[in-house]
Design an enzyme around this catalytic site. Structure first.
Site, mmCIF file in Angstrom:
data_model
loop_
_atom_site.group_PDB
_atom_site.id
_atom_site.type_symbol
_atom_site.label_atom_id
_atom_site.label_comp_id
_atom_site.label_asym_id
_atom_site.label_seq_id
_atom_site.Cartn_x
_atom_site.Cartn_y
_atom_site.Cartn_z
ATOM 1 N N ASP A 91 74.181 36.597 77.805
ATOM 2 C CA ASP A 91 73.509 35.339 78.126
ATOM 3 C C ASP A 91 74.354 34.146 77.702
ATOM 4 O O ASP A 91 74.414 33.132 78.410
ATOM 5 C CB ASP A 91 72.149 35.277 77.439
ATOM 6 C CG ASP A 91 71.202 36.366 77.908
ATOM 7 O OD1 ASP A 91 71.000 36.479 79.124
ATOM 8 O OD2 ASP A 91 70.691 37.114 77.063
ATOM 9 N N TYR A 157 58.999 40.049 86.442
ATOM 10 C CA TYR A 157 59.909 40.605 85.433
ATOM 11 C C TYR A 157 60.605 39.481 84.674
ATOM 12 O O TYR A 157 60.700 39.502 83.438
ATOM 13 C CB TYR A 157 60.931 41.500 86.125
ATOM 14 C CG TYR A 157 62.114 41.896 85.275
ATOM 15 C CD1 TYR A 157 62.084 43.045 84.495
ATOM 16 C CD2 TYR A 157 63.280 41.125 85.249
ATOM 17 C CE1 TYR A 157 63.172 43.410 83.709
ATOM 18 C CE2 TYR A 157 64.359 41.474 84.474
ATOM 19 C CZ TYR A 157 64.309 42.619 83.706
ATOM 20 O OH TYR A 157 65.386 42.969 82.931
ATOM 21 N N ASP A 161 60.053 38.336 80.470
ATOM 22 C CA ASP A 161 61.087 38.368 79.442
ATOM 23 C C ASP A 161 60.990 37.182 78.490
ATOM 24 O O ASP A 161 61.126 37.339 77.273
ATOM 25 C CB ASP A 161 62.470 38.411 80.094
ATOM 26 C CG ASP A 161 62.900 39.824 80.447
ATOM 27 O OD1 ASP A 161 62.154 40.772 80.148
ATOM 28 O OD2 ASP A 161 63.993 39.980 81.029
#
Length: 384
Positions: A91, A157, A161
């Protein structure tokens, strides 16, 4: 085990809507963030989505529609806002690729979970199950995040998160505070930011090639220059490194030094690679072989001797014992490379020094104990 129930997200698909949201986010104590990307045929990750959860809801930023990331960069660098990720390394790379900035201050829920005794390298799904008794579906992890429109499953989804990450973060902070380990996490996350912000040095990448230490000093220099060339080409062409040349082939070229293109196939190069880059590879190799010795890199360390290897095993066991007492994974306390560096630091002289990665909170919890053991071993006749 419950099924997830997430809110409807707010889509941010223009520079203006992103800037307005970022203005609000600057007043948050912490934000939960995640990214989705595709990286199957490219060197750089291709961002498909950036997810943010704040106290006001969940937001999905569409990188395919945003051209001005300055407001988001301000959020990533705002000292008053903690940026919470789970298993953050990829990330951080995506954030840096999009904005040029690495999020700071940073917090990683995977690392926090390990420090409070939930286990090593836990996936997000397992942490949510452990803390919230909610079963998340991870089937969309490798789906095409560059496709538009995204499916409803992908959206659910992606929102889940950050929605649940925001819910568990105060729980993890509470446990860290109870154990007096908040400084542990802050120190490790600050180091992660520092490492992610450092400028890459392609000249060091040859160290990652398996068995590079077996090459002679000049051959290590040849390997280094070949790896530098490959790294720059992979970035320029935006393809994975092994699409240029794989590690084994580079090692073989450095070791056996083919003299012509028709000998490169013996090094493992595929015909299309030879046609495309054969002459250049040979030129890089020849030029490196002509370099003076003062341009060669420091010779790589060979594996530890049997006696030093036994000492490494001994201190690993000390780490395991201490980690059990602290109820944390041994790899959180001390990984193999720092322990090996510690043994190497004083094996010949008997004067041992802690590497940087065993400083800070680790020095108090394990470093000083290891130094005492090593110094005692050095004073014994069989280790002198």
């Amino acid at each position: 085990m419950s099924k997830p129930n997430v809110p409807v997200p707010v889509w941010l698909t223009s520079n203006e809507t992103l800037a307005a949201a970022c203005k609000d986010w600057l007043h948050e104590e912490f934000l939960a963030l995640d990214t989705e990307f595709v990286r199957t045929t490219t060197f750089y990750p291709k961002a498909g989505l950036v997810q943010v959860a704040s106290s006001k809801g969940c937001f999905l930023i569409d990188p395919l529609s945003i051209s001005d990331w300055s407001a988001f960069t301000d959020v990533l660098q705002a000292e008053s806002v903690t940026k919470v990720f789970h298993a953050c390394l990829e990330d951080l790379e995506v954030c840096r690729q999009l904005t040029g900035a690495v999020p700071s201050p940073l917090a990683d829920s995977q690392l926090a979970a390990a420090m409070v005794g939930l286990g090593a390298s836990l996936g997000f799904q397992k942490i949510i199950a452990a803390l919230l008794s909610i079963e998340l579906d991870k089937e969309e992890t490798r789906s095409n995040w560059l496709a538009r429109p995204l499916t409803e499953e992908q959206v659910q989804y992606a929102v889940a998160d950050v929605y649940y990450l925001r819910k568990i973060w105060p729980m993890l902070v509470g446990q860290l505070q109870q154990l007096q380990r908040t400084d542990w996490l802050a120190e490790d996350c600050a180091r992660t930011v520092e490492e992610a912000s450092e400028t890459d040095v392609p000249g060091n990448y040859y160290r990652r090639v398996k068995l590079a230490w077996k090459l002679r000093p000049q051959e290590q220099h040849v390997l280094q220059q070949l790896v530098v060339w490959r790294e720059l080409q992979a970035r320029e062409r935006d393809v994975p490194r092994n699409k240029i040349i794989d590690d084994n082939s580079l090692w073989n070229i450095a070791r056996y030094k083919p003299k012509a293109k028709d000998q490169l196939n013996r090094s493992g190069l595929k015909p299309e690679m030879i046609r495309r880059d054969g002459n250049t590879v040979l030129a890089v190799m020849r030029e490196a072989m002509e370099d003076e010795k003062d341009l060669w890199p420091a010779v790589l360390d060979k594996p530890l001797s049997p006696d030093a290897g036994q000492l490494l095993k001994d201190i690993k066991q000390i780490v395991v014992n201490r980690a059990e007492a602290l109820n944390i994974p041994p790899e959180i306390l001390a990984r193999k490379k720092p322990l090996e560096a510690l043994v190497r630091s004083g094996w010949k002289t008997g004067r041992y020094f802690l590497p940087d990665t065993l400083s800070g909170w680790r020095k108090n919890e394990i470093g000083d104990v290891l130094l005492a053991h090593l110094n005692q071993s050095a004073s014994e006749p069989e280790c002198s």
